[in-house]
Scaffold this active site. Sequence first.
Site, PDB file in Angstrom:
ATOM      1  N   ASN A 108     -21.287 -11.706  -9.179  1.00 44.72           N
ATOM      2  CA  ASN A 108     -22.132 -12.775  -8.390  1.00 44.72           C
ATOM      3  C   ASN A 108     -23.405 -12.787  -9.312  1.00 44.72           C
ATOM      4  O   ASN A 108     -22.998 -13.559 -10.483  1.00 44.72           O
ATOM      5  CB  ASN A 108     -22.300 -12.346  -6.913  1.00 44.72           C
ATOM      6  CG  ASN A 108     -23.094 -10.885  -6.704  1.00 44.72           C
ATOM      7  OD1 ASN A 108     -22.040  -9.628  -6.558  1.00 44.72           O
ATOM      8  ND2 ASN A 108     -24.162 -10.365  -6.652  1.00 44.72           N
ATOM      9  N   ASP A 109     -24.575 -12.639  -8.836  1.00 46.68           N
ATOM     10  CA  ASP A 109     -25.730 -13.263  -9.808  1.00 46.68           C
ATOM     11  C   ASP A 109     -25.635 -13.191 -11.225  1.00 46.68           C
ATOM     12  O   ASP A 109     -25.632 -12.054 -11.471  1.00 46.68           O
ATOM     13  CB  ASP A 109     -26.918 -12.502  -9.337  1.00 46.68           C
ATOM     14  CG  ASP A 109     -26.835 -12.208  -7.797  1.00 46.68           C
ATOM     15  OD1 ASP A 109     -26.215 -12.830  -6.997  1.00 46.68           O
ATOM     16  OD2 ASP A 109     -27.722 -11.542  -7.140  1.00 46.68           O
TER      17      ASP A 109
ATOM     18  N   GLU B 275     -34.034 -13.605  -1.704  1.00 45.97           N
ATOM     19  CA  GLU B 275     -33.513 -12.508  -2.811  1.00 45.97           C
ATOM     20  C   GLU B 275     -33.944 -13.324  -4.009  1.00 45.97           C
ATOM     21  O   GLU B 275     -34.146 -14.394  -4.252  1.00 45.97           O
ATOM     22  CB  GLU B 275     -31.819 -12.485  -2.620  1.00 45.97           C
ATOM     23  CG  GLU B 275     -31.614 -11.995  -1.368  1.00 45.97           C
ATOM     24  CD  GLU B 275     -30.149 -11.724  -1.134  1.00 45.97           C
ATOM     25  OE1 GLU B 275     -29.513 -10.542  -0.984  1.00 45.97           O
ATOM     26  OE2 GLU B 275     -29.304 -12.837  -1.169  1.00 45.97           O
TER      27      GLU B 275
ATOM     28  N   TRP C  94     -22.099 -17.010  -1.084  1.00 46.19           N
ATOM     29  CA  TRP C  94     -21.733 -15.733   0.158  1.00 46.19           C
ATOM     30  C   TRP C  94     -21.241 -16.189   1.212  1.00 46.19           C
ATOM     31  O   TRP C  94     -21.060 -17.432   1.578  1.00 46.19           O
ATOM     32  CB  TRP C  94     -22.847 -15.060   0.398  1.00 46.19           C
ATOM     33  CG  TRP C  94     -23.485 -14.033  -0.723  1.00 46.19           C
ATOM     34  CD1 TRP C  94     -24.736 -14.346  -1.132  1.00 46.19           C
ATOM     35  CD2 TRP C  94     -22.888 -12.957  -1.145  1.00 46.19           C
ATOM     36  NE1 TRP C  94     -25.015 -13.557  -2.326  1.00 46.19           N
ATOM     37  CE2 TRP C  94     -23.922 -12.582  -2.445  1.00 46.19           C
ATOM     38  CE3 TRP C  94     -21.888 -12.310  -1.405  1.00 46.19           C
ATOM     39  CZ2 TRP C  94     -23.715 -11.454  -3.123  1.00 46.19           C
ATOM     40  CZ3 TRP C  94     -21.815 -11.267  -2.160  1.00 46.19           C
ATOM     41  CH2 TRP C  94     -22.520 -10.877  -3.230  1.00 46.19           C
TER      42      TRP C  94
HETATM   43  C1  FRU Z   1     -27.948 -11.816  -4.200  1.00 43.87           C
HETATM   44  C2  FRU Z   1     -27.797 -10.280  -4.078  1.00 43.87           C
HETATM   45  C3  FRU Z   1     -29.074  -9.529  -4.481  1.00 43.87           C
HETATM   46  C4  FRU Z   1     -28.432  -8.219  -4.793  1.00 43.87           C
HETATM   47  C5  FRU Z   1     -27.167  -8.497  -5.401  1.00 43.87           C
HETATM   48  C6  FRU Z   1     -26.121  -7.704  -5.067  1.00 43.87           C
HETATM   49  O1  FRU Z   1     -26.823 -12.590  -4.223  1.00 43.87           O
HETATM   50  O2  FRU Z   1     -27.403 -10.076  -2.845  1.00 43.87           O
HETATM   51  O3  FRU Z   1     -29.996  -9.802  -3.848  1.00 43.87           O
HETATM   52  O4  FRU Z   1     -29.357  -7.666  -5.815  1.00 43.87           O
HETATM   53  O5  FRU Z   1     -26.965  -9.793  -4.945  1.00 43.87           O
HETATM   54  O6  FRU Z   1     -25.059  -7.817  -5.653  1.00 43.87           O
END
Ligand code: FRU
Length: 450
Positions: free
Chosen positions: A21-22, A199, A277
Amino acid sequence: MTITKTKQPAFHITGETGWINDPNGLIYYKGKYHVFFQYHPYDTVWGPMHWGHVVSEDLTNWQYLPIALKPGDIGDEDGCFSGSAIEFNGKLYLMYTGFAENQGGDSIRQLQCLAESEDGINFKKHGVVIGEDKLPAGYAPCDFRDPKVWRHDDQFWCVVAARKYDGKGRVLLYKSLDLFDWTFVNDVFQKDSLGVMIECPDYNQELSYMFTCEQFQPSENDVHLNVHTCRYHIGKLDYSTGVFNEQTRGIVDYGFDIYAPQTFSGTNVVIGWLNMWDRNVPSAKYGFAGMLTVPRKVSVKDGKLFQEPIVNVKEGLIQNVEDRLNDNVTKGVITIKARGLHDLSLKMRSNGENYTELTLKDGQWVFNRAKSGEEIKGVEKDVDSLAGIRRMPCSMNEEIILTIVLDEFSVEVFEDGNALSSTIYPPVDANELILSVKADNCTYQKSKIV
Ligand code: FRU
């Protein structure tokens, strides 16, 4: 679990196998662009978070490096969550959120940790540097994450997402002289977010914008339809008070799949997560789930965020388009320039039955992926989302320049600084591109990746 990757995009970052992810820790360090990302290498769903790592010299061709951070130490027992990078005294520092599940719920702990490297490959952890004791009264230590660090006036500054016990998302500002000892400055927006939690706050001091990602944010007419959304705030951070005075705000990207955009440390280049998500990811069957956007050069014009894709291409021939053009394109960059534009319809990745469409309607670009291929199911229930539609304003420019970045499993559309990014999962034989246009003058250019 052993996973084998059987397909992958040509120039979009993915995990070597498994879930990502991020984007995290974006930085140009010792002659290379480093991109880290939230990574679960052992499965194609989210799990204990590691930091995956790739590097590039041209921001298009990426090379895998060993995993940079693994969970399991004091403070990050159950995960190394999102964060950022900074160079100091020749070393590369990562600030990230240590995640400890404990018994779940309110006993979850999210605290800010530091790691250091001399070669940009191997990292030594220093543990928690912004602990629970540094949270002002009333804020929940179970929702405290995603530090973004930068340097200003010989001090380090860092914004962290937080939440008050009975409130919504907040962004807290901290400062430090040495990256180890941090002092709380203020709650930068002084009010709750619209979404239930913020976030990945990201601050770019040169352009003076802040990005926030908001979870479960209500839509605003036909914008912010995604269940979680990314917003930009342009204004001024007053370092003496720690308050951000917002002048304008907007959506970072009009597409289906965009989250957690981050700016490379000290530059004006941004990469986001090209997924969302709460949706299925059809590429899981090929051994990977999740990818990152192409890098975007960002600027601010008339109070608006302006983005242009950075892709290393060999520029193709420019062709005149009378009213229709057919081509075959699966990967590359398409540029369409039109003067006196009345009508435009573009089908991409088409085999007749399946296609992804972009049309100009009532001053808007309407993107439709309803027939793009494999179904992507989300939780959004509005009319546009159910119809596979996202919309982006079309500029009033005399010459419209539409840039489309196509890769296996994604389309990113850019016009007049706006962006619309979405994943698509077309059948392998869907390669046709059909452009229909009514304009005084129109050209088409296909450029291939170098
Ligand atoms: C955003 C998030 C962040 C967190 C990460 C966990 O997509 O929820 O806030 O650090 O992903 O994977």
